[in-house]
Design an enzyme around this catalytic site. Sequence first.
Site, short mmCIF file in Angstrom:
data_model
loop_
_atom_site.label_atom_id
_atom_site.label_comp_id
_atom_site.label_asym_id
_atom_site.label_seq_id
_atom_site.Cartn_x
_atom_site.Cartn_y
_atom_site.Cartn_z
N CYS A 82 34.95 -11.52 -13.02
CA CYS A 82 34.44 -10.16 -13.13
C CYS A 82 33.36 -9.90 -12.08
O CYS A 82 33.65 -9.81 -10.90
CB CYS A 82 33.98 -9.89 -14.55
SG CYS A 82 33.94 -8.14 -15.01
N ARG B 198 37.83 3.23 -17.70
CA ARG B 198 37.33 1.85 -17.81
C ARG B 198 38.44 1.00 -18.40
O ARG B 198 39.07 1.37 -19.39
CB ARG B 198 36.10 1.80 -18.70
CG ARG B 198 35.41 0.44 -18.73
CD ARG B 198 34.13 0.48 -19.55
NE ARG B 198 33.40 -0.78 -19.43
CZ ARG B 198 32.51 -1.04 -18.49
NH1 ARG B 198 32.20 -0.10 -17.59
NH2 ARG B 198 31.89 -2.20 -18.43
N HIS C 113 38.09 -12.33 -18.94
CA HIS C 113 37.14 -13.05 -19.80
C HIS C 113 37.96 -13.71 -20.91
O HIS C 113 39.18 -13.72 -20.89
CB HIS C 113 36.13 -12.08 -20.41
CG HIS C 113 35.27 -11.37 -19.40
ND1 HIS C 113 34.21 -11.97 -18.77
CD2 HIS C 113 35.30 -10.09 -18.93
CE1 HIS C 113 33.62 -11.11 -17.96
NE2 HIS C 113 34.27 -9.96 -18.03
#
Length: 243
Positions: free
Chosen positions: A94, A129, A195
């Site tokens: 990320c 997002r 993640h």
Amino acid sequence: MSESALRLVWIYPDLLSTYGDRGNVLVVERRARQRGLQVERIDVRSDQQVPTSGDIYLIGGGEDRPQRLAGERIRQDPGLHRAVENGAIVFGVCAGFQILGHEFVDDRGQRTAGLGLLDVWSTRGESHRNVGDILAEPDPRLGLPTMTGFENHQGITHLGQGVSPLARVTVGGGNGTGDGTEGAWRDTVFGTYLHGPVMARNPAVADLLIKLALDVSALPPADNTWYDALRSERISAAQQQTA
């Protein structure tokens, strides 16, 4: 310190360690020890120099301001560049992925220089997002099974000619460019938005880094019972998102 130990470097845990990304260093360390390897783990805080003698370097995710601070500090430290020149393995997640590229957008909305270790650059999506579980099929050359993770980012990462996508998404947004790409890699440098932490969900990724560091094509088998159960659960959950 043993000269034969696998040297595992966790960069800036005080700034870049969101969404359980610390788990990545724990999994790589455990997977190595399960194979009887000695491991020397080095946690490098942001006020410390990055050592040049590591074998595997891991960088986690972080919020916008910590990302900017991390980028500023690591650009002033030649350690990671010298390590890559020596053949070290680097894996960024990320914000860590974005820092490995040429530039990213910081918390002030300004374009900030990255390390240039990957031929990518990151912008910020204005209205969307990427959040939720993600499934992706890795580059076949890496010999990895389906990757599972979760993403939570507004970044859009564009790939240049000098890299290949780490994977192609089947569920989720990935790099956010709409072309189905997820992450990027070249030689011994890897980046991803996954993640989870990504190594716990995908122990084969941890094993790949270890094999590259040791310059071997295979590792002795390890107990995957727990990992397989987690992978099955999360892959099923991601598939149900699109059902």
